[in-house]
Design an enzyme around this catalytic site. Structure first.
Site, PDB file in Angstrom:
ATOM      1  N   LYS A 163     -32.133 -25.529 -46.827  1.00  0.00           N
ATOM      2  CA  LYS A 163     -33.067 -26.233 -45.956  1.00  0.00           C
ATOM      3  C   LYS A 163     -32.272 -26.959 -44.885  1.00  0.00           C
ATOM      4  O   LYS A 163     -31.197 -27.514 -45.171  1.00  0.00           O
ATOM      5  CB  LYS A 163     -33.882 -27.236 -46.778  1.00  0.00           C
ATOM      6  CG  LYS A 163     -34.735 -26.605 -47.863  1.00  0.00           C
ATOM      7  CD  LYS A 163     -35.960 -25.916 -47.301  1.00  0.00           C
ATOM      8  CE  LYS A 163     -36.843 -25.358 -48.406  1.00  0.00           C
ATOM      9  NZ  LYS A 163     -38.074 -24.735 -47.882  1.00  0.00           N
ATOM     10  N   LYS A 262     -46.738 -15.694 -49.100  1.00  0.00           N
ATOM     11  CA  LYS A 262     -46.934 -16.490 -50.309  1.00  0.00           C
ATOM     12  C   LYS A 262     -48.335 -16.242 -50.855  1.00  0.00           C
ATOM     13  O   LYS A 262     -49.319 -16.432 -50.137  1.00  0.00           O
ATOM     14  CB  LYS A 262     -46.756 -17.977 -49.993  1.00  0.00           C
ATOM     15  CG  LYS A 262     -45.303 -18.338 -49.681  1.00  0.00           C
ATOM     16  CD  LYS A 262     -45.150 -19.804 -49.340  1.00  0.00           C
ATOM     17  CE  LYS A 262     -43.665 -20.148 -49.244  1.00  0.00           C
ATOM     18  NZ  LYS A 262     -43.430 -21.430 -48.548  1.00  0.00           N
TER      19      LYS A 262
HETATM   20 MG    MG Z   1     -40.306 -21.770 -46.052  1.00  0.00          MG
END
Ligand code: MG
Length: 369
Positions: A163, A262
């Site tokens: 991240k 997702k």
């Molecule tokens: Mg992501």
């Protein structure tokens, strides 16, 4: 038709470590498990929003409420046991993709149990190992980040994702490249940059990344197209790819070369499969992301992840990666070669452990017909 019983189990499983991204932090995994029993067979689904509304507007509280007040009562009045059409049969409730994905997942699993077939077969796919990648949250220090990279490399994961956020980006990637060389590496910005950061992206573009995930805002589709045009590194859209309509716009504008699909965000396996097919027909490669989820939703995602246009390692990791425990057995494990092999057996192959569900449960509600 008498449907049988639906039980909603709200469970809370502690994480080994808090997960931090640019917009917040979680320390326990919350999920709502949907147990659908009909004619002596049971199907399980999982609705898995992050707590605290920092990733999406959906929260466990809101999803629980929507399931018990609206979606489950509607389903009991309109029982629909064909998973191929269940999400189309759901009325036009606004939003709530997590709740819909949970109920739809239970219908898929139940159908697979009734037909004694593995879920991948019902989804029209072929059984194959699914490549797994490790995701590392924003770490407090660079040595801690490097230590995690080393650990996940040694555990066999096929790629490392870190991240990033403004101010913590290029130097992290450079340090990983210096220490670990040309490993498969990508970054996820969780929508925390703007086009004013173009010089950062130009620097990242020289570091051989597999992709840059969701650099700009969720609605910044045209800006992503502009950015992708300026970079050799593929842009991957995640938060922006929240519906089939959004994916059509991304494809039309050529806003990214890769999509993160997702199941929870798309509202179920059916819509996620439709997103996969849509991307495939447009020549856009995909991979399977997670929220992350507990074992039920992870396992169901893995079955979908066998489809041919999922070209990059999935974010589905070993159960032990995040959770002190999981509610399925066997736990999901990653092989030394960095893949997850689906167990044999109908449905998910994995079984839900009722004792674990009871142990981690914080709320239960039962509906009978
Ligand atoms: Mg992501």
């Amino acid at each position: 038709m008498s449907l049988g019983t639906i039980r909603l189990h709200w469970v809370r499983v502690p994480l080994h470590e808090a997960f931090r991204i640019s917009s917040g932090e979680v320390s326990a995994k919350e999920a709502i498990l949907i147990e659908l029993t009909h004619d002596g067979k049971t199907g399980w689904g999982e609705a898995s929003p992050m707590p605290g509304a920092f990733y999406s507007v959906e929260t466990p509280e809101g999803t629980w409420d929507f399931l018990r007040r609206r979606l489950v009562p509607w389903f009991l009045e309109n029982p629909q046991l064909d998973p191929r059409s269940v999400s189309e049969q759901m009325p036009e409730f606004d939003g709530e993709p997590f709740a819909k994905a949970g109920l739809e997942g239970a219908v898929w699993d139940l159908a697979a149990q009734r037909e004694s077939k593995p879920l991948w077969e019902l989804l029209g796919s072929k059984r194959c190992p699914v490549e797994s990648g490790a995701a590392i949250g924003l770490m407090p220090t660079l040595p801690q980040l490097l230590d995690r990279v080393r650990r996940f490399q040694s555990e066999g994961y096929r790629r490392i994702k870190i991240k990033i956020e403004p101010g913590h980006d290029v130097e992290l990637v450079r340090a990983i490249r210096e220490r670990f060389g040309n490993i498969s590496l990508m970054v996820d910005a969780n929508a925390s940059y703007s086009l004013e950061h173009i010089s950062t992206f130009e620097e990242l573009d020289r570091l051989g990344l597999m992709m840059i995930e969701q650099p700009l805002g969720r609605e910044a589709i045209a800006e992503h197209a502009d950015l992708q045009h300026r970079l050799r590194t593929p842009v991957c859209l995640d938060e922006s790819a929240h519906s089939l309509d959004a994916i059509r716009t991304i494809i039309r504008l050529r806003a990214s070369r890769i999509l993160n699909i997702k199941v929870q965000r798309m509202g179920g396996l059916g819509p996620a499969r439709a997103a996969h097919d849509l991307a495939q027909s447009a020549g856009i490669r995909c991979w399977l992301g997670t929220m992350p989820e507990l074992g039920v939703a992870s396992a169901q995602g893995l079955h979908l992840g066998t489809m041919p246009n999922f070209k990059f390692p999935s974010d589905v990791e070993a159960s032990a990666r995040w959770y002190v425990d999981d509610i399925i057995y066997p736990h999901i494990e990653v092989s030394a070669g960095g893949t997850i092999d689906l167990p044999e057996g109908p449905g998910m192959g994995y079984r839900v452990d009722p004792e674990k569900v009871a142990r981690y449960r914080v709320r239960l509600e039962e509906f009978r017909t």
